[in-house]
Design an enzyme around this catalytic site. Structure first.
Site, PDB file in Angstrom:
ATOM      1  N   CYS A   9      32.675  15.429  17.480  1.00  0.00           N
ATOM      2  CA  CYS A   9      32.699  16.114  18.782  1.00  0.00           C
ATOM      3  C   CYS A   9      32.207  15.189  19.886  1.00  0.00           C
ATOM      4  O   CYS A   9      32.747  15.185  20.995  1.00  0.00           O
ATOM      5  CB  CYS A   9      31.874  17.386  18.727  1.00  0.00           C
ATOM      6  SG  CYS A   9      32.497  18.597  17.545  1.00  0.00           S
ATOM      7  N   ASP A  10      31.176  14.390  19.602  1.00  0.00           N
ATOM      8  CA  ASP A  10      30.745  13.378  20.558  1.00  0.00           C
ATOM      9  C   ASP A  10      31.873  12.394  20.842  1.00  0.00           C
ATOM     10  O   ASP A  10      32.126  12.012  21.985  1.00  0.00           O
ATOM     11  CB  ASP A  10      29.547  12.606  19.990  1.00  0.00           C
ATOM     12  CG  ASP A  10      28.225  13.281  20.276  1.00  0.00           C
ATOM     13  OD1 ASP A  10      27.998  13.722  21.407  1.00  0.00           O
ATOM     14  OD2 ASP A  10      27.402  13.364  19.347  1.00  0.00           O
ATOM     15  N   THR A  11      32.544  11.969  19.781  1.00  0.00           N
ATOM     16  CA  THR A  11      33.595  10.970  19.919  1.00  0.00           C
ATOM     17  C   THR A  11      34.772  11.504  20.721  1.00  0.00           C
ATOM     18  O   THR A  11      35.267  10.842  21.651  1.00  0.00           O
ATOM     19  CB  THR A  11      34.062  10.520  18.524  1.00  0.00           C
ATOM     20  OG1 THR A  11      32.943  10.009  17.799  1.00  0.00           O
ATOM     21  CG2 THR A  11      35.125   9.447  18.623  1.00  0.00           C
TER      22      THR A  11
END
Length: 381
Positions: A170-172
């Site tokens: 999700c960060d990526t």
């Protein structure tokens, strides 16, 4: 010349989503100045499996996505540092932050103030849930977003789900979505001269990236379920057992299935009504997989990979991360860049046949403090 050469990015981000975004902007040619809290810096400086690197403020998590950037220490609660920050912001092309919603505004630098300083600024705020809404003030680490997005509910098997995806996806995805939006905003500014405020929600970008499982529910009302290593859209498509270990096969098209059966010497499967056509194979997936595994046990995964791939059937071994990093394919395309005692990844994009590489190692905390006057003069010229 790199596509973003001359673009100036003021990067206030921390840990992963924001730094990953600015790393890709840097690889594309932007000059990225990383603003860090004096004496503290990015939390990622202290994250990684090597305690010595963590103590030195150069943890592997930081090294992974901060090469090629400059590091300047500023305390936005101190008047002198605020003046420096405003000088930089007034001449930057992009300001990037991933604080909790509203934090930068409470420091006196909301969009109205930033636009006043720099009408052409592209201001991108990455947060877990966006700048408004009932969740906007909630803390949002990657795993929290994975859970709220529904992603974990469909990862694993019916017996093991919910499971976290094995990296901070999700960060990526949030970082990549932000980078795309920034590049689009810069293009728009060339047309109308206007800056933009970009509000990036990790929750929303993650649900968007889930694509088919979400659309199957939105369009057909069918909620997705965990299927382990199987592909819901086709069969045979998933992980199978060769003589020495697992093998991925994706015979998603009819002609690929026919070729697969021929190579396995299993023409009988083509005559079986359970497997003769696409929808029937999906309905009888478990039975088909059992039959295929009986035959795949006659060769190693590497042998099947070579044979099937040569015949046009997508197939490959399942590698560990070290094995993947050692693939000759990556070396051929210059994907990894050596920086002293370690290597960093590129973006996976070649520009005019050349890989995108960081021009310098990741900076130590405050490494470029002394260069700030010259940097401001250059940016304002």
């Amino acid at each position: 010349m790199p596509p973003l050469s001359g673009v100036r990015v003021l990067d206030l981000t921390n840990v992963l989503a924001g730094p990953y975004c600015s790393y890709h902007l840097m690889l594309l040619g932007a000059e990225v100045v990383k603003i860090e809290v004096p004496g503290v810096g990015d939390l990622a400086r202290r994250l990684g499996p090597d305690p010595a690197l963590n103590r030195d403020g150069m943890g592997s998590s930081f090294l992974a996505q901060n090469a090629g950037k400059k590091s300047v220490e500023l305390n936005l609660k101190e008047s002198a540092d605020r003046e420096t920050f405003e000088q930089l912001a007034s001449s930057a092309d992009v300001l990037l932050e991933n604080f909790r919603a509203g934090v930068l505004a409470r420091l006196g630098y909301g969009w109205d103030r930033l636009r006043e300083l720099n009408p052409g600024l592209v201001y991108c705020a990455i947060s877990g849930f966006g700048q408004d809404g009932p969740l906007s003030q909630g803390p949002a680490y990657d795993q929290v977003v994975q859970g709220l997005s529904g992603m974990m509910s469909i990862t694993g098997t019916p017996e093991t789900a919910p499971l976290r995806v094995g990296f901070p996806v999700c960060d990526t995805v949030g970082g990549l979505s932000a980078a795309l939006a920034i590049v689009a905003a810069l293009h728009g500014r060339q047309r109308d001269g206007e800056g933009r405020f970009l509000d990036v929600s990790m929750l929303e970008t993650s649900i968007s990236a889930m694509g088919w499982p979400v659309s199957n529910y939105l369009v057909c009302g069918v909620p997705p379920e965990p299927m382990g290593d199987q592909n819901a859209t086709a069969a045979p498509s998933g992980t199978f057992e060769a003589a020495d270990g697992p093998l991925n096969i994706s015979a998603n098209r009819q002609e690929q299935f026919v070729t697969l059966c021929g190579l396995l010497d299993r023409a009988d499967l083509l005559d079986d009504p359970r497997f003769a056509e696409r929808e029937a194979r999906k309905e009888h997936r478990a039975e088909l997989n059992r039959e295929l595994n009986k035959s795949l046990g006659s060769r190693t995964a590497a042998e099947w990979e070579a044979m099937l791939s040569a015949a046009g059937v997508p197939a490959a071994r399942i590698l560990t991360v070290p094995e993947a990093i050692d693939l000759p394919q990556l070396d051929e395309r210059g994907f990894l860049t050596p920086l002293g005692d370690f290597r960093v990844t590129g973006s996976g994009v070649l520009v005019d046949g050349e890989p995108l590489r960081p021009p310098a190692p990741p900076p130590t905390l405050g490494q470029h403090n002394d260069e700030v006057p010259a940097l401001i003069a250059r940016w304002q010229s």
